[in-house]
Design an enzyme around this catalytic site. Structure first.
Site, PDB file in Angstrom:
ATOM      1  N   ALA A 160      66.927 -26.191   3.979  1.00  0.00           N
ATOM      2  CA  ALA A 160      67.414 -24.890   3.558  1.00  0.00           C
ATOM      3  C   ALA A 160      68.800 -25.083   3.000  1.00  0.00           C
ATOM      4  O   ALA A 160      69.499 -24.275   3.148  1.00  0.00           O
ATOM      5  CB  ALA A 160      67.180 -23.805   4.785  1.00  0.00           C
ATOM      6  N   GLY A 161      69.146 -26.185   2.508  1.00  0.00           N
ATOM      7  CA  GLY A 161      70.284 -26.626   1.973  1.00  0.00           C
ATOM      8  C   GLY A 161      70.290 -25.933   0.545  1.00  0.00           C
ATOM      9  O   GLY A 161      69.662 -25.069   0.227  1.00  0.00           O
ATOM     10  N   ASN A 162      71.205 -26.171  -0.324  1.00  0.00           N
ATOM     11  CA  ASN A 162      71.305 -25.512  -1.410  1.00  0.00           C
ATOM     12  C   ASN A 162      70.265 -25.804  -2.137  1.00  0.00           C
ATOM     13  O   ASN A 162      69.872 -24.855  -3.224  1.00  0.00           O
ATOM     14  CB  ASN A 162      72.832 -26.112  -2.197  1.00  0.00           C
TER      15      ASN A 162
ATOM     16  N   ARG B 166      73.474 -48.627   0.544  1.00  0.00           N
ATOM     17  CA  ARG B 166      72.331 -47.837  -0.009  1.00  0.00           C
ATOM     18  C   ARG B 166      71.105 -48.122   0.866  1.00  0.00           C
ATOM     19  O   ARG B 166      70.061 -47.492   1.322  1.00  0.00           O
ATOM     20  CB  ARG B 166      71.889 -48.662  -1.317  1.00  0.00           C
TER      21      ARG B 166
ATOM     22  N   ASN C 114      66.956 -41.545   5.227  1.00  0.00           N
ATOM     23  CA  ASN C 114      66.004 -40.741   4.493  1.00  0.00           C
ATOM     24  C   ASN C 114      64.740 -40.889   4.549  1.00  0.00           C
ATOM     25  O   ASN C 114      63.851 -40.212   4.578  1.00  0.00           O
ATOM     26  CB  ASN C 114      66.524 -40.580   3.034  1.00  0.00           C
TER      27      ASN C 114
ATOM     28  N   GLY D  12      66.979 -26.412  -1.431  1.00  0.00           N
ATOM     29  CA  GLY D  12      65.841 -25.941  -1.017  1.00  0.00           C
ATOM     30  C   GLY D  12      66.124 -24.286  -0.966  1.00  0.00           C
ATOM     31  O   GLY D  12      64.914 -23.727  -1.186  1.00  0.00           O
TER      32      GLY D  12
ATOM     33  N   HIS E  68      64.810 -41.887 -11.164  1.00  0.00           N
ATOM     34  CA  HIS E  68      65.710 -40.998 -10.882  1.00  0.00           C
ATOM     35  C   HIS E  68      67.031 -41.523 -10.641  1.00  0.00           C
ATOM     36  O   HIS E  68      67.144 -42.103  -9.574  1.00  0.00           O
ATOM     37  CB  HIS E  68      65.187 -39.855  -9.886  1.00  0.00           C
TER      38      HIS E  68
ATOM     39  N   VAL F 299      61.765 -34.139  -3.347  1.00  0.00           N
ATOM     40  CA  VAL F 299      62.893 -33.920  -4.087  1.00  0.00           C
ATOM     41  C   VAL F 299      63.977 -34.594  -3.388  1.00  0.00           C
ATOM     42  O   VAL F 299      65.014 -34.825  -3.994  1.00  0.00           O
ATOM     43  CB  VAL F 299      63.567 -32.610  -4.204  1.00  0.00           C
TER      44      VAL F 299
ATOM     45  N   ASP G  27      64.168 -25.298   8.251  1.00  0.00           N
ATOM     46  CA  ASP G  27      65.073 -26.428   8.434  1.00  0.00           C
ATOM     47  C   ASP G  27      65.210 -26.558  10.005  1.00  0.00           C
ATOM     48  O   ASP G  27      64.837 -25.749  10.882  1.00  0.00           O
ATOM     49  CB  ASP G  27      66.180 -25.702   7.964  1.00  0.00           C
TER      50      ASP G  27
END
Length: 310
Positions: free
Chosen positions: A8-10, A87, A94, A12, A174, A117, A32
């Site tokens: 629910a961040g920007n 990295r 993640n 999402g 990407h 995403v 979230d």
């Protein structure tokens, strides 16, 4: 149609709101791990219904049980890279998040279409596919839709023309490994090479590669979210409405472009069943080499994660 957005961040929250506003879902869940955030944002979105004229049921939640029987699940959850973080550190963290999210999704939804995403995008899409056990056509990464939108906007800015008249093709990973294909980029059907000198095109290509970083530099804290969310919703719309749009997405290739068992951005037809066709277009050798190089980077990182993702 039930759609769940994880995170629910920007990105999402903006994605969820645009889905509701475009009336693409009967039921929408914003999930979230932080208590109160999805509930508050979900309620705020729901209260725009009388103005936006939509009746979507919007639920903010911390409980995956509320995502049960989702038709589409969009994964935006993940950590940004922090100072001092390698990295490899970001990849591991993640990958762990996407692994856990995907496992929880599949406990409650039997056959969803998953749109990833979270970054690094191509690699996280691979993680979601492995953990979900779904066919490759039902696990898709949002890659080239955003990159092509940025390329188109920069071309429009340079020429002073409508963005609606510009078509662009961006393949590959990407980020730095993306491959903007100039020969398939047109303005009202006119090749861009007929309208701009090569050095200007090269500058626009480079700006596209650094599009996300440019926004981060301006914001100082945080990253882009309006354009990424809009790009996700373009994919969702094609699936929900069975539009059969041809869009560049990160999908699992099986020999196309000389690439096998790797998720990378290529043109696909998106419809009600997810990826309904992968298009293998004719590329110049230089572009093909870049695409294969991009895929090799993704493949190497995925192999590094094998013990993490099972």
């Amino acid at each position: 149609m039930k759609i769940t957005v994880i995170g629910a961040g920007n990105v999402g929250a903006t994605t969820a709101f645009r889905i509701a506003d475009k009336k693409l879902a009967r039921e929408l869940v914003l999930l979230d791990v932080v208590e109160g955030i999805p509930q508050g944002k979900g309620l705020d979105m729901y209260e725009t219904g009388p103005v936006g004229l939509f009746d979507t049921k919007i639920t903010g939640s911390n409980d995956y049980a509320d995502t049960a029987d989702s038709d589409i699940v969009i994964i935006t959850a993940g950590l940004p890279r922090k100072p001092g973080m390698t990295r490899e550190d970001l990849l591991m963290k993640n990958a762990g998040i996407v692994k856990e999210v995907t496992d929880n999704i599949m406990k409650h939804s039997k056959n969803p279409i998953i749109i990833v995403v979270s970054n690094p995008l191509d690699i996280m899409t691979h993680v979601a596919w492995v953990r979900s056990g779904l066919p490759k056509e039902r696990v898709i990464g949002m890659a080239g839709v955003l990159d092509a939108a940025r390329f188109r906007s920069f071309i429009a800015m340079e020429l002073g023309v409508s963005m609606q008249d510009i078509n662009a093709c961006v393949l590959g990973g990407h980020g730095d490994a993306m491959v903007p294909v100039v020969k398939y980029t047109t303005v009202a059907g006119i090749p861009i090479s007929d309208l701009l000198p090569a050095e200007t095109i090269d500058k626009l290509v480079e700006r596209t590669r650094n599009g996300g970083a440019e926004i981060v530099e301006h914001l100082k804290q945080g990253s882009a979210f309006y354009a990424p969310a809009s790009s996700v919703v373009e994919m969702v719309e094609s699936i929900v409405l069975d539009r059969k749009r041809v869009l560049p997405c990160a999908v699992g290739l099986e020999g196309q472009y000389g690439i096998d068992k790797t998720f990378v951005g290529v043109p696909v037809k998106l419809g009600r069943n997810g990826v309904e066709q992968i298009y293998e277009i004719n590329l110049d050798q230089a572009d093909l080499d870049l695409l294969q190089k991009s895929a090799k980077i993704v493949d190497e990182n995925c192999k590094m994660l094998e013990s993490t993702i099972g």
